[in-house]
Write an enzyme that holds these catalytic residues in place. Structure first.
Site, short mmCIF file in Angstrom:
data_model
loop_
_atom_site.label_atom_id
_atom_site.label_comp_id
_atom_site.label_asym_id
_atom_site.label_seq_id
_atom_site.Cartn_x
_atom_site.Cartn_y
_atom_site.Cartn_z
CG ASP A 113 -1.83 1.17 1.33
OD1 ASP A 113 -2.28 1.67 0.28
OD2 ASP A 113 -2.12 1.64 2.46
CB SER A 114 0.23 4.84 -0.30
OG SER A 114 -0.86 4.91 0.60
CE1 TYR A 129 1.90 5.25 -3.94
CE2 TYR A 129 0.46 3.34 -3.99
CZ TYR A 129 1.73 3.87 -3.98
OH TYR A 129 2.82 3.03 -4.03
N GLY A 130 -3.62 8.99 -3.31
CA GLY A 130 -4.94 9.49 -3.71
C GLY A 130 -4.93 10.80 -4.47
CB CYS A 139 -3.59 0.43 -2.11
SG CYS A 139 -3.77 2.15 -2.59
CG ASN A 140 -10.01 0.44 -1.81
OD1 ASN A 140 -10.99 -0.24 -2.11
ND2 ASN A 140 -9.49 0.42 -0.59
CB THR A 141 -5.69 4.75 -4.58
OG1 THR A 141 -6.53 5.27 -3.55
CG2 THR A 141 -5.31 5.85 -5.53
CD GLU A 184 0.85 6.51 6.26
OE1 GLU A 184 1.82 5.81 6.55
OE2 GLU A 184 -0.21 6.03 5.80
CB CYS A 194 -9.46 4.70 1.33
SG CYS A 194 -7.76 5.12 1.83
CB THR A 195 -6.63 -0.16 2.92
OG1 THR A 195 -5.57 0.60 2.31
CG2 THR A 195 -7.15 -1.18 1.93
CG HIS A 196 -4.56 5.00 4.76
ND1 HIS A 196 -4.11 4.46 3.57
CD2 HIS A 196 -3.47 5.47 5.40
CE1 HIS A 196 -2.78 4.60 3.51
NE2 HIS A 196 -2.37 5.20 4.61
#
Ligand code: DGL
Length: 261
Positions: A6-7, A38-39, A69-71, A148, A180-182
Site C-alpha cells: 500500500d502507500s 497515492y490518492g 490499496c483501493n487507489t 498516516e 480506502c484501506t486507511h
C-alpha cells in the site's frame, strides 16, 4: 511468500486479516511511504509505483501479490497482472456489492480517495453491482494522510469527519463503504457518529479469504513477517499499537527495512 503493499499504513488492515486467515504464511508488507498519499497522484504515477513495487516483491521471492490499496487497484491492478502473468494478483475494491445487497433503504455511500472517486473502475463497479441502489461517492481529501500521521485524537479531524458523515446519514444511507484501506482505522471515530443508523462495510476479511482461496501451497511457510518501507520504515512497527495491531508486531521478523525504489 505473499507480498502485500500500500502507500503506507492502510494496507496493514488487510495484512492483519491475511495473517489471521493464513497464520503459517510468510508475508512481506511494503509501504510506499516515500510517495504517499497515492490518492492525489496521477494514474501514470501510481502505475509506475505499483509496477516497481510488484517487481521488487517478486525479486524478493513473492509468488502471490496483494494490492492492499483501493487507489492502486483502480489505477494499476490490470497492468500488474500483465507484468506478472504467472503470479496470482489480488486487488481490493470498495464493497459496493455487499453494501447494495444488504441495504434496506436502497441508499449507500462510499468514502474514497480523490483518485478512486474519479476512476472508471469505481464507476463500473457501481454500474455492475449497485443495481437500483443509489450510491453517493464521497472523496475524502487528506484523510489517508491524517491516518498516516496517527491524528486520531485531533478534534479538528473529528469535526471534519462528522461534517462529512452527517449529510450522508440525513440522506438515508444505511451502509457506509470504506473505500480506502486507511479508513479501516477510522472505525472507532466513525461508529459513534453513525450511532447505529448505518453499518460500515470493510472488505479486508473478504480479500483475505480470496488470498486464502488462490494461494494453495504458496501459503505454507514459517509465519515470517517482514516490514519494508520506502521511507521511515521504523514507523511501521511503532504505529502498530495505535492501530490496534500490537499482535502483528510480535510476528515481525528482524528490524523493519528501508527499500530504495
Ligand atoms: N490506502 C489507499 C487506498 O486504499 C490509498 C491512500 C493514499 O495513499 O491516498 O486507497
Amino acid at each position: 511468500m505473499i507480498g502485500v503493499f500500500d502507500s503506507g499504513l492502510g494496507g496493514l488492515s488487510v495484512l492483519a486479516a491475511i495473517a489471521r486467515a493464513l497464520p503459517q504464511a510468510d508475508l512481506i508488507y511494503l509501504a510506499d511511504t516515500a510517495h504517499l498519499p497515492y490518492g492525489t497522484k496521477s494514474d501514470i504515477f501510481i502505475r509506475e509505483r505499483v509496477l516497481a513495487i510488484g517487481q521488487h516483491l517478486v525479486t524478493l521471492g513473492c509468488d502471490v501479490l496483494v494490492v492492499a490499496c483501493n487507489t492502486a487497484t483502480a489505477a494499476a491492478v490490470e497492468a500488474l497482472r500483465q507484468q506478472h502473468p504467472q503470479i496470482p494478483v489480488v486487488g481490493i475494491e470498495p464493497g459496493i456489492k455487499p453494501a447494495a445487497v444488504d441495504s434496506r433503504t436502497r441508499r449507500i455511500a462510499v468514502l474514497t480517495t480523490e483518485s478512486t472517486s474519479r476512476s472508471e473502475r469505481l464507476r463500473k463497479l457501481i454500474r455492475d453491482h449497485a443495481g437500483s441502489v443509489a450510491v453517493d461517492v464521497e472523496a475524502c481529501p487528506g484523510w489517508a494522510t491524517r491516518v498516516e500521521m496517527l491524528e486520531f485524537d485531533d478534534p479538528a479531524f473529528a469535526t471534519e469527519i462528522a461534517a462529512k458523515i452527517a449529510p450522508l446519514l440525513d440522506s438515508g444511507i444505511d451502509r457506509l463503504v470504506l473505500g480506502c484501506t486507511h479508513y479501516s482505522f477510522l472505525a472507532a471515530l466513525l461508529n459513534p457518529l453513525i450511532d447505529g443508523r448505518a453499518e460500515l462495510v470493510d472488505v479486508a476479511e473478504a480479500v483475505a479469504r480470496q488470498v486464502m482461496r488462490i494461494s494453495g501451497i504458496r501459503a505454507r511457510g514459517n509465519a515470517q513477517l517482514y516490514l519494508l518501507a520506502t521511507a521511515a520504515p521504523e514507523r511501521l512497527r511503532s504505529a502498530l499499537p495505535r492501530l490496534g495491531l500490537d499482535w502483528l508486531a510480535a510476528h515481525a521478523t528482524d528490524a523493519e527495512k528501508l527499500v530504495d525504489l
